[in-house]
Design a protein around this motif. Structure first.
Motif, PDB file in Angstrom:
ATOM      1  N   ASP A 169       0.831  -1.209   0.000  1.00 26.06           N
ATOM      2  CA  ASP A 169       0.000   0.000   0.000  1.00 26.06           C
ATOM      3  C   ASP A 169       0.868   1.263   0.000  1.00 26.06           C
ATOM      4  OD1 ASP A 169      -2.157  -1.703   0.125  1.00 26.06           O
ATOM      5  OD2 ASP A 169      -2.524  -1.396   2.274  1.00 26.06           O
ATOM      6  N   ALA A 170       1.921   1.245   0.820  1.00 26.63           N
ATOM      7  CA  ALA A 170       2.813   2.411   0.897  1.00 26.63           C
ATOM      8  C   ALA A 170       3.554   2.622  -0.419  1.00 26.63           C
ATOM      9  CB  ALA A 170       3.802   2.228   2.049  1.00 26.63           C
ATOM     10  N   LEU A 171       3.992   1.526  -1.016  1.00 26.73           N
ATOM     11  CA  LEU A 171       4.717   1.633  -2.285  1.00 26.73           C
ATOM     12  C   LEU A 171       3.813   2.145  -3.405  1.00 26.73           C
ATOM     13  CD1 LEU A 171       6.766  -1.671  -1.975  1.00 26.73           C
ATOM     14  CD2 LEU A 171       7.722   0.648  -2.047  1.00 26.73           C
ATOM     15  N   VAL A 172       2.548   1.767  -3.376  1.00 31.80           N
ATOM     16  CA  VAL A 172       1.596   2.290  -4.362  1.00 31.80           C
ATOM     17  C   VAL A 172       1.490   3.805  -4.220  1.00 31.80           C
ATOM     18  CG1 VAL A 172      -0.851   2.378  -5.005  1.00 31.80           C
ATOM     19  CG2 VAL A 172       0.248   0.173  -4.611  1.00 31.80           C
ATOM     20  N   LYS A 173       1.402   4.273  -2.976  1.00 31.91           N
ATOM     21  CA  LYS A 173       1.308   5.718  -2.733  1.00 31.91           C
ATOM     22  C   LYS A 173       2.530   6.456  -3.269  1.00 31.91           C
ATOM     23  CE  LYS A 173      -2.564   6.094  -0.353  1.00 31.91           C
ATOM     24  NZ  LYS A 173      -3.705   6.932  -0.824  1.00 31.91           N
ATOM     25  N   LEU A 174       3.669   5.763  -3.239  1.00 31.64           N
ATOM     26  CA  LEU A 174       4.905   6.381  -3.721  1.00 31.64           C
ATOM     27  C   LEU A 174       5.104   6.168  -5.214  1.00 31.64           C
ATOM     28  CD1 LEU A 174       7.255   5.341  -0.762  1.00 31.64           C
ATOM     29  CD2 LEU A 174       6.385   7.635  -1.251  1.00 31.64           C
ATOM     30  N   GLY A 175       4.172   5.463  -5.860  1.00 32.22           N
ATOM     31  CA  GLY A 175       4.266   5.230  -7.305  1.00 32.22           C
ATOM     32  C   GLY A 175       5.250   4.152  -7.699  1.00 32.22           C
ATOM     33  N   ARG A 176       5.657   3.338  -6.749  1.00 31.53           N
ATOM     34  CA  ARG A 176       6.633   2.267  -7.035  1.00 31.53           C
ATOM     35  C   ARG A 176       5.855   0.961  -7.247  1.00 31.53           C
ATOM     36  NH1 ARG A 176      10.413   3.676  -1.920  1.00 31.53           N
ATOM     37  NH2 ARG A 176      11.311   1.596  -2.344  1.00 31.53           N
ATOM     38  N   ILE A 177       5.232   0.894  -8.430  1.00 33.44           N
ATOM     39  CA  ILE A 177       4.241  -0.144  -8.714  1.00 33.44           C
ATOM     40  C   ILE A 177       4.840  -1.545  -8.749  1.00 33.44           C
ATOM     41  CG2 ILE A 177       2.466  -0.892 -10.315  1.00 33.44           C
ATOM     42  CD1 ILE A 177       1.940   1.777  -8.856  1.00 33.44           C
TER      43      ILE A 177
END
Length: 216
Positions: A169-177
């Motif tokens: 979830d955190a990585l999605v927020k950072l755009g690191r798909i």
């Protein structure tokens, strides 16, 4: 006097001489040993009473929270944090305070409570749970990078599926798909086949695929 009698006599004299030379230290050692045993038993009794009192107070906090008596709950939590700092009940109470604050969208207050709980947790399982909650609050507050840093400090092997899902979830927020997809896959891999959360995480992976196609 026979040699045997002489040997017995000599040995007896040597024992008497040795006792005269070392008797005081032997007695002191015995007394100290008894004091240590007595002190340890006394400490165990005190510790048991201390933990029992903390447990009772924590139960009162739970009742106060359940009946919406916020002032009573806060007073109990404050007392646990000041008088029973060395117990897990104080950590649980602080985590409860964080939960109530988060539900009221008071994320800064929730973070302070979780920071206290994390600093005083001694059991790895409890510490891991507190850190997981702290990461959730940081992510909810919009600090995805801080959430990742908190997850990185969790005890190895603690709450793997939950931690990996939250990491995704955190990585999605950072755009690191791509990294998010790997985290979600790791979360699923650590779950039982019957785990209800498997479906939720799979949907998150599917959403990443849809988002990728839309962004292409």
């Amino acid at each position: 006097m026979s040699f045997d009698s002489y040997d017995d006599y000599e040995q007896g004299e040597r024992i008497q001489q040795w006792l005269r030379q070392n008797g005081v230290s032997i007695i002191v050692g015995i007394v100290l040993g008894l004091l240590l045993i007595f002190g340890y038993q006394k400490w165990k009794s005190h510790r048991a009473d201390h933990d029992a009192e903390a447990a009772t107070l924590y139960e009162q906090v739970q009742v106060a929270l359940a009946t919406n008596k916020a002032a009573d709950a806060d007073a109990g939590i404050d007392r646990l944090q000041t008088q029973f700092t060395d117990t897990t009940y104080a950590v649980f109470a602080s985590a409860d305070r964080a939960r109530v604050a988060a539900e009221a969208n008071q994320l800064d207050k929730a973070q302070v409570a979780l920071d206290w709980a994390q600093a005083h947790a001694t059991d790895d399982a409890v510490k891991g749970l507190v850190q997981l909650r702290a990461a959730q609050v940081r992510l909810a507050a919009g600090h995805a990078d801080q959430a990742l840093s908190t997850l990185d400090t969790m005890p190895k092997g603690a709450y793997i599926s939950l931690a990996q899902e939250l990491r995704g979830d955190a990585l999605v927020k950072l755009g690191r798909i791509d990294e998010a997809r790997k985290a979600y896959q790791a979360a699923i891999a650590s779950m039982d086949d019957s785990a209800p959360q498997r479906g939720v995480v799979k949907l998150k992976i599917d959403d990443l695929a849809v988002a990728g196609k839309q962004g292409a």
